[in-house]
Design an enzyme around this catalytic site. Structure first.
Site, short mmCIF file in Angstrom:
data_model
loop_
_atom_site.label_atom_id
_atom_site.label_comp_id
_atom_site.label_asym_id
_atom_site.label_seq_id
_atom_site.Cartn_x
_atom_site.Cartn_y
_atom_site.Cartn_z
N HIS A 149 0.84 -1.22 0.00
CA HIS A 149 0.00 0.00 0.00
C HIS A 149 0.86 1.26 0.00
CE1 HIS A 149 -3.71 -2.26 1.32
NE2 HIS A 149 -2.82 -3.00 1.95
N SER B 276 16.67 21.46 -15.84
CA SER B 276 15.41 22.16 -16.06
C SER B 276 15.68 23.45 -16.80
CB SER B 276 14.78 22.49 -14.71
OG SER B 276 13.91 23.60 -14.82
#
Lengths: 402, 402, 402, 402
Positions: free
Chosen positions: B158, B281
């Site tokens: 999970h 970036s």
């Protein structure tokens, strides 16, 4: 009796959330009860063998589970929403029946490997049963070939009459593909054929030395899935493989239905169908409609969708178990049920198909390729040359090259 | 030189329609030239064996085709739009090279079984090559396990820290699935492994007694596909099976990439990547982005789409060849190329992944299941009881049950 | 009471074939009863207006249908397998209740346009209801923005911390997309918003001069679908459009869930969830699992599959009605129900999400882009130059360019 | 000239990784150059208006970009692999042409919003162009209806002759659906019709006060997309919506092709095609094959696959930009190109379709529904009663109820 969930530590779960997370599992899981009984018994016996469970408890567990499985099969109980799924339902009812010993079966396993063991046993059975269904339709086609096989048929390419064929060639072509689908279903079962038990939540059973080969042998899996981390990573692959093969099977049946629908048109009129297999129109009294074959043709789209559903479900999931995986069940079960349904009805409906020998008349032009071949062999000219001569000959007869 | 199409009987084909129907085949087919050369040679030799072709013509054909194949491999010629596809291009160029004998190779076959023979030989090679690619990534993961395997990792379920794990378990779990994918690719090749030659347009070769087993043996197919009507019915199934297995392979690689992307976040910080594997970036100077793994993750969606494209293409088609089937090539080739590309880059990129041993600290709570197991074994209590005691103990330490 | 089917001319339908062709329609159709009542009343009133039905019969029909609809809503009757679908069930029960006049409502229509009228009314309602559901989640996000909006968050790109953000920006981004989905659902309803009545089986009502605009106005359709042949051709397009928009909606909700699952990891730890919204582990007492968000994330794959199912179903069908189209219902209804379910639970669950202000600390480097911008404006240098200076500055502080 | 990438801080990018991450973008992006020029000019002018760029620099940038766009349109340059994409190529070449001022255009934007601006402008144009293509086919159908509309045709249901119809009803039914597709394409453009500029990397432009409405107005977007975080979340939705509408369009064209292929069979023989629109067979000289319509029919499966590719790509992605999104381009561009291709060829090919008035003879039974209707009106009996009488009458004439 209050339905305490296995993982419950006292906090009440929001009722809306419980209803949402349990979803339709309590209904879907009915078919898994018998498989969970089998897998749980194998696990209990392994624990006893390893002295992790007393023989007495093991007997009580096995007897209790067997009785619960039989009662379920007789319809005496069903999984309730609050029980969430087959596994919780069985464990709760086992404890209710034999007392705290019922809780001892959970040593050395987790719901994650438990669910998977039941699912895989079910998938192996389903693949076998569907393969038998596909072969059943192939057998029906063989029957058709035996009884009506010598009736001539045009062989089509581009939906145009192309070459001489006959009912046997037509029926056996489909039969061969259906047997290919059955073989594919057998191969598909490979991915369900390794033992997940002992992987627990996905990281093994630290502190408990389980015997993974014992449960493997007891349940008839070909191998142990290793390492334990591969087990949850593999979720969805066996399911997708089975659905994929179902999609091929229903695809072939859909094309068989498409042929029959085409042949049943007034224009082709190659076959007739018995009245009890056709339905009427609500406004056109003269019509008899071949709905059964339309619904078979349409059935092919369903597993393609289910396959996308399955494959999109697991995409991008990080490793380890995620609850998303619960959603694999519905498309899988839906696909299996549909394929069982469609193979059964197709085998049944083929018995009513009659090719109309007297309606079929193969035009001379269908023998053009054969004549070109003969020219090549007789005169030693290249095929291209023979082809041009036959074409010219046909054109002169019909006034057109078409 | 006028480019007369093989089936041309004199009528000029509308140029727009030619461009549309030829489509991108003349580009896609480059990869099929070598396979068509092989299959055509096998066919020519069979014809000679059966005395349907003189030994002299056969030699000329085989020598000519071999030379054409080698010239194509050297980039000396490419299929032109007006030639439509690999098969027409080869035949035309063969006739140009050796004269009318070049036309004799077409006896006893049709473009339908010719195309299929080349495609299947190609698919068998592709499946093998992709399997090797998958195993290459598995080997890279084994290397990672060897070098960094003992570094501890949390085992997640999970997406929550659940149990103790380590780099070896993590890497080998994926390696096992990639080897499962390789095995699946081998099984997928089964559907490409039967000889279509001799089925011609789908109804055999009336008037020409071809030896289907001779071409089968020469080309290494496991069996002859029978009856002849099955051959065109089966179109798309081998393609879909191969794409399906590619989808599972890229699905597994996508999930491996998803793990790496998660582990590379500043929050997880379980791994580092070398600067030459990350990109910057355009507006944020501090960032190094793991684009390579994002593009691998994203690649998984492509074959799922290609699979739907293939399966939707054949659905509802009546039996016999249809030109629609030409559209199977693009999604198949696209999927194969992508998978070659992705397996290559993943094996390469894994070499740069470094797990950060010093950043990883497994919390005591991850050992809760193990402690519950030990309690069960030591005290003989049911797992549920041990579970509740460990839970209570953890809650008292942390002030919360979470 | 014998259940005679409407088109029955006496021949008994094979029982297996009946069960197969009726399929699950008698269950699925429960939701269509009220819409068929509405559409049938509009049709009857139009017939009376045109003097094709006496006022007395019209009154009896309308009163009878209304009563049947109410009784169905109260659970007093359900469609039986032998009745096949909602339309046959209503007509049979109407005749039973008011006598032969009940049969007069079928003048000037066919089951084909009747089914479609009910389906479209239902789809319009469903689109509106789902739009409200989507906006409900958006409202819940607005609430979250109001209450916790000023809490700072890292803004991620490539899953890497990139720029400063906050809870309001995060929540409102999703809210905007959910409102876009609601707008898309409204647009999707356009394809269900034209009147099929009067097209009958697809070729109009020769001999009966129906008033298509009267039923259009009575049922609130925006226009009459013309020509009559377009009606059956359009089958599946409204369904697919609605499922497509549901797929976008569940896609957005799935991504919202994916964010929450990521933020709930111990590593990100940006949010907490209340205990009653999480579930425990069956073997790891320390864990609280966010299953509800996993099942929402997983729900996104279901309508993608349903969409493929729908679109593959209609592909290649020749014009005119085909029984295959019956198979559109199941994927449509499944998708609508799932979306109702998921929007409801997401709105509910968002109320429990708490961002952990004290855990969040935005690193100085997130302000790099802002600083580069300021440099540009202050010093008039190009952005690229400013970018390089900020990068160099950051590298000197951290000892690395990453 | 060394090709320095925009985000380059000195570290050499691994060549294999560069080739992989750039992928096919440098080829795909050719169509985006003109749009990026337009969007960059709008951005530059806005910067100048806000005094964030000198008028002189702004002029140099706008003139330079215009010249570069024109040169690209003339084929004087193409994007190179090392430039990665249209945006980097333009910026690099602009700097090369006008010096460092070229770098100033990047203030207040990121590659993320820059890419999206170009993509959305392109998508709006594509939707309009495809809508015109769809209407072009509808117009061709109208022409067919005008010229051959009165020729009678059987109206089919269940592929059975059902009711009287004619060429006009047949053609106009498809024309209506194609116009519905065109309307759908217009609605699809809504999702591409909001301004992404100013959202930068997804979190706005801190420190730079951009005027989002100015670029919106200059580029003709209907609205500003807000908040900035919605922009990247929405990636893939406009693409998917456009592909979905293309899938409906090609679905309708595929069904039109399916009708024509059925009508062109020797058995239906409702139409003829001119020789220049059909192709010959390589082994059957008598045949003329309607390949063009088969390839149109088969084209419908491609966008269904592309849609799945797109939707699976974005599923489960956390919020914020991910490089995966680059993979949206290929399926989108492929779908647009195919739809342009298919609408063009269909409009062209329809001109050759001739319905064979003399071959068509509507059987008396097709008028059964009409006669039942007349009976109802004449005798005031319920439709069911009239239906049974007409059915009995037909059965007595033909000796059978079929």
């Amino acid at each position: 009796m209050a339905k305490q969930r296995l993982w419950d530590k006292g906090g009440a779960l929001d009722e809306q959330i419980l209803a949402f997370t349990a979803g339709e599992d309590h209904q879907l899981d009915a078919r898994l009860v018998a498989y969970d009984v089998r897998a749980s018994i194998a696990h209990a016996r392994m624990l006893a063998e390893r002295n992790l469970l007393s023989d007495e408890d093991c007997d009580a567990i096995c007897t209790g589970l067997t009785a619960l499985g039989e009662a379920h099969a007789r319809g005496e109980w069903a999984i309730e929403l609050a029980e969430e799924d087959a596994h919780s339902a069985l464990e709760r009812r086992l404890i209710e029946r034999i007392g705290e010993a019922g809780g001892r079966v959970h040593l050395g396993r987790s719901r994650n490997d438990q669910v998977l063991a039941a699912m895989r046993l079910y998938m192996k059975d389903a693949a076998e049963s569907l393969g038998a269904g596909a072969r059943g339709v192939a057998d029906a086609l063989d029957g058709l070939a035996r009884e009506q096989g010598t009736i001539e048929l045009p062989g089509y390419t581009h939906m145009q009459r192309a070459m001489p064929s006959n009912v046997a060639l037509w029926a056996q072509g489909f039969a061969a593909e259906l047997r290919d689908d059955a073989a594919g279903l057998t191969r598909a079962a490979t991915r369900a054929d390794s033992n997940p038990l002992g992987s627990a939540a996905g990281y093994g059973t630290p502190g408990v030395d389980v015997d993974r080969d014992a449960t493997r042998a007891a349940l008839g899996f070909s191998e142990i899935q290793e390492p334990v981390t591969a087990v949850q990573l593999s979720r969805g692959k066996a399911e997708a493989t089975l659905i994929f093969e179902i999609a091929l099977l229903l695809g072939d049946l859909g094309r068989l239905a498409a042929d029959l629908l085409l042949y049943y048109t007034q224009e082709f009129a190659l076959i007739t169908l018995p009245e009890e297999m056709t339905t009427g129109s609500s406004i056109m009294p003269q019509k008899r409609n071949p709905d059964v074959f339309e619904l078979i043709r349409g059935a092919a789209s369903s597993p393609v969708g289910a396959l996308v559903e399955c494959m999109t479900l697991t995409t991008k999931l990080s490793s380890g178990y995620h609850r998303d995986l619960q959603r694999l069940k519905a498309p899988l079960f839906r696909s299996i049920d549909l394929a069982e349904n469609v193979t059964g009805i197709m085998a049944h409906a083929l018995a009513g198909v009659r090719f109309q020998a007297d309606r079929i008349d193969l035009d001379d032009s269908l023998y053009a390729a054969e004549r070109a071949n003969e020219l090549v062999i007789r005169e030693g000219i290249p095929f291209r040359e023979a082809y041009r001569r036959v074409a010219a000959d046909l054109a002169s007869k019909t006034g057109s090259g078409d």
